[in-house]
Design a protein around this motif. Sequence first.
Motif, PDB file in Angstrom:
ATOM      1  N   MET A   1      40.567  13.415  37.513  1.00  0.00           N
ATOM      2  CA  MET A   1      40.814  14.205  36.302  1.00  0.00           C
ATOM      3  C   MET A   1      39.519  14.309  35.503  1.00  0.00           C
ATOM      4  O   MET A   1      38.614  13.485  35.620  1.00  0.00           O
ATOM      5  N   LYS A   2      39.489  15.336  34.668  1.00  0.00           N
ATOM      6  CA  LYS A   2      38.343  15.538  33.794  1.00  0.00           C
ATOM      7  C   LYS A   2      38.581  14.755  32.490  1.00  0.00           C
ATOM      8  O   LYS A   2      39.691  14.764  31.956  1.00  0.00           O
ATOM      9  N   ALA A   3      37.526  14.082  32.004  1.00  0.00           N
ATOM     10  CA  ALA A   3      37.650  13.349  30.739  1.00  0.00           C
ATOM     11  C   ALA A   3      36.340  13.455  29.979  1.00  0.00           C
ATOM     12  O   ALA A   3      35.268  13.524  30.589  1.00  0.00           O
ATOM     13  N   ALA A   4      36.423  13.480  28.651  1.00  0.00           N
ATOM     14  CA  ALA A   4      35.220  13.411  27.812  1.00  0.00           C
ATOM     15  C   ALA A   4      35.036  11.950  27.422  1.00  0.00           C
ATOM     16  O   ALA A   4      35.952  11.334  26.877  1.00  0.00           O
ATOM     17  N   VAL A   5      33.849  11.413  27.741  1.00  0.00           N
ATOM     18  CA  VAL A   5      33.652   9.972  27.622  1.00  0.00           C
ATOM     19  C   VAL A   5      32.480   9.667  26.685  1.00  0.00           C
ATOM     20  O   VAL A   5      31.418  10.289  26.778  1.00  0.00           O
ATOM     21  N   VAL A   6      32.701   8.702  25.803  1.00  0.00           N
ATOM     22  CA  VAL A   6      31.606   8.185  24.976  1.00  0.00           C
ATOM     23  C   VAL A   6      30.950   7.066  25.781  1.00  0.00           C
ATOM     24  O   VAL A   6      31.600   6.078  26.125  1.00  0.00           O
ATOM     25  N   THR A   7      29.658   7.253  26.097  1.00  0.00           N
ATOM     26  CA  THR A   7      28.962   6.243  26.900  1.00  0.00           C
ATOM     27  C   THR A   7      28.058   5.371  26.035  1.00  0.00           C
ATOM     28  O   THR A   7      27.714   4.257  26.414  1.00  0.00           O
ATOM     29  N   SER A   8      27.657   5.894  24.863  1.00  0.00           N
ATOM     30  CA  SER A   8      26.906   5.082  23.896  1.00  0.00           C
ATOM     31  C   SER A   8      27.025   5.777  22.547  1.00  0.00           C
ATOM     32  O   SER A   8      27.358   6.963  22.483  1.00  0.00           O
ATOM     33  N   PHE A   9      26.740   5.027  21.468  1.00  0.00           N
ATOM     34  CA  PHE A   9      26.900   5.596  20.120  1.00  0.00           C
ATOM     35  C   PHE A   9      25.792   6.590  19.763  1.00  0.00           C
ATOM     36  O   PHE A   9      25.855   7.240  18.729  1.00  0.00           O
ATOM     37  N   THR A  10      24.766   6.656  20.621  1.00  0.00           N
ATOM     38  CA  THR A  10      23.643   7.519  20.287  1.00  0.00           C
ATOM     39  C   THR A  10      23.488   8.709  21.227  1.00  0.00           C
ATOM     40  O   THR A  10      22.592   9.520  21.052  1.00  0.00           O
ATOM     41  N   SER A  11      24.372   8.817  22.250  1.00  0.00           N
ATOM     42  CA  SER A  11      24.241   9.983  23.138  1.00  0.00           C
ATOM     43  C   SER A  11      25.479  10.864  23.050  1.00  0.00           C
ATOM     44  O   SER A  11      26.550  10.405  22.633  1.00  0.00           O
ATOM     45  N   PRO A  12      25.339  12.149  23.438  1.00  0.00           N
ATOM     46  CA  PRO A  12      26.494  13.047  23.403  1.00  0.00           C
ATOM     47  C   PRO A  12      27.598  12.561  24.338  1.00  0.00           C
ATOM     48  O   PRO A  12      27.338  11.749  25.237  1.00  0.00           O
ATOM     49  N   LEU A  13      28.798  13.074  24.165  1.00  0.00           N
ATOM     50  CA  LEU A  13      29.881  12.726  25.096  1.00  0.00           C
ATOM     51  C   LEU A  13      29.555  13.324  26.456  1.00  0.00           C
ATOM     52  O   LEU A  13      28.885  14.353  26.556  1.00  0.00           O
ATOM     53  N   GLU A  14      30.045  12.662  27.510  1.00  0.00           N
ATOM     54  CA  GLU A  14      29.821  13.138  28.881  1.00  0.00           C
ATOM     55  C   GLU A  14      31.148  13.587  29.470  1.00  0.00           C
ATOM     56  O   GLU A  14      32.148  12.880  29.332  1.00  0.00           O
ATOM     57  N   ILE A  15      31.143  14.736  30.142  1.00  0.00           N
ATOM     58  CA  ILE A  15      32.335  15.136  30.881  1.00  0.00           C
ATOM     59  C   ILE A  15      32.252  14.464  32.248  1.00  0.00           C
ATOM     60  O   ILE A  15      31.280  14.651  32.980  1.00  0.00           O
ATOM     61  N   GLN A  16      33.246  13.640  32.558  1.00  0.00           N
ATOM     62  CA  GLN A  16      33.236  12.889  33.816  1.00  0.00           C
ATOM     63  C   GLN A  16      34.499  13.174  34.612  1.00  0.00           C
ATOM     64  O   GLN A  16      35.531  13.517  34.047  1.00  0.00           O
ATOM     65  N   GLU A  17      34.381  13.025  35.930  1.00  0.00           N
ATOM     66  CA  GLU A  17      35.557  13.028  36.794  1.00  0.00           C
ATOM     67  C   GLU A  17      35.999  11.576  36.912  1.00  0.00           C
ATOM     68  O   GLU A  17      35.203  10.703  37.255  1.00  0.00           O
ATOM     69  N   ARG A  18      37.258  11.322  36.595  1.00  0.00           N
ATOM     70  CA  ARG A  18      37.772   9.955  36.673  1.00  0.00           C
ATOM     71  C   ARG A  18      39.074   9.971  37.455  1.00  0.00           C
ATOM     72  O   ARG A  18      39.773  10.983  37.462  1.00  0.00           O
ATOM     73  N   PRO A  19      39.454   8.848  38.047  1.00  0.00           N
ATOM     74  CA  PRO A  19      40.771   8.817  38.697  1.00  0.00           C
ATOM     75  C   PRO A  19      41.882   8.928  37.651  1.00  0.00           C
ATOM     76  O   PRO A  19      41.719   8.432  36.529  1.00  0.00           O
TER      77      PRO A  19
END
Length: 338
Positions: A1-19
């Motif tokens: 599935m597609k998800a918008a993920v916060v990977t750090s407080f200083t970078s933009p959100l990332e669109i990731q493929e996740r189970p």
Amino acid sequence: MKAAVVTSFTSPLEIQERPVPAPGPGQVLVQIEASGLCHTDIHAAHGDWPVKPVPPFVPGHEGVGLITQLGDGVTNRQIGDRVAIPWLAQACGHCGYCVSGWETLCEEQQNSGYSVDGGFAEFAVADARYVVPVPDAVTSFEAAPLTCAGVTTYKAIKVAEIKPTERVAVFGIGGLGHLALQYARLVGGTVIAVDIDDTKLELATELGADHVVNAAQSDPVAAIEDLGGADVAVVLAVSPVVFEQAFASLRRGGRLVCVGLPPESEGPMSLPIFPTVLKGIRVIGSIVGTRQDLSEVFALHALGRTTVIAESRKLESVNEAVDDVLAGRATARLVFEF
Ligand SMILES: NC(=O)c1ccc[n+]([C@@H]2O[C@H](COP(=O)([O-])OP(=O)(O)OC[C@H]3O[C@@H](n4cnc5c(N)ncnc54)[C@H](O)[C@@H]3O)[C@@H](O)[C@H]2O)c1
Ligand SMILES: [Zn+2]
Ligand SMILES: [Zn+2]
């Protein structure tokens, strides 16, 4: 599935493929149809608050969609039910707060899009007891903003104990404010809408505000005093200065309802003791609302008593949506549709 993920407080959100997550015991899997972007999601992504979420995480606490799978032991929901996943992802269910109608104060609570993954994804798992059914008469697109912006301001208006014709100043006509002013009107309040953007004030007038004040062009305290002072001031803007203006705009017997949550770095609001005491002011903090409050919000909307103003966006443009909210360019609420 597609998800918008916060990977750090200083970078933009990332669109990731996740189970696609599997629902655990007592959980449901929800296929998200619509998911609103609350300013809280931006605070979460930036780590603005004293208690911080732990990246990587999926924000979102206005997710609405269909239940596609039931975890073990779920008896109160069925596959195909349309539900909302609010900020209160879970509470203990047995503490004094939980059993007295204040589950929102439970010390054991989990929060969607903060301590557990939220609705900025094609699927989300949620506690079956804490999702709230959405009536057929309410679309998922409209249910999304109601799931936080609606329930939070509905509750804020409840705790303010407004009597008909009392003057209610709403500071900040964004996602929360455009609904706050409608609930204030529903309980008989006379509404003064305050913002720094004329477009938002025009919207406030369309939605029934009796007076508008542009705080960038004139002193809101003086403008509200000219109207006789506010009985209630609800603060939804993201700046401590606005809390101080709201306090100063109150007349005797007034209630300051604090809802906005500015970043910790902006410092505290100052509360002058003398006028607080002499004017008999009550200062009230208000945090979201219960499942029952949200059911009432949906029921009111199904009756046609509220109008949701929102703009559809795609999850892929989540960072642009964040920029638009921060720049004040968003029309009330931005909602990701899947
Ligand atoms: N207490 C709770 O339960 C709860 C729940 C949801 C959101 N929140 C918080 O409420 C705040 C508002 O959320 P939102 O999604 O409505 O944000 P938003 O960005 O949609 O709205 C904020 C509004 O404030 C206006 N504003 C900015 N400066 C102003 C000023 N000086 N005077 C008057 N208005 C001003 C903006 O133009 C905008 O219209 C955020 O801090 C959010 O985290 C709290
Ligand atoms: Zn919210
Ligand atoms: Zn509890």
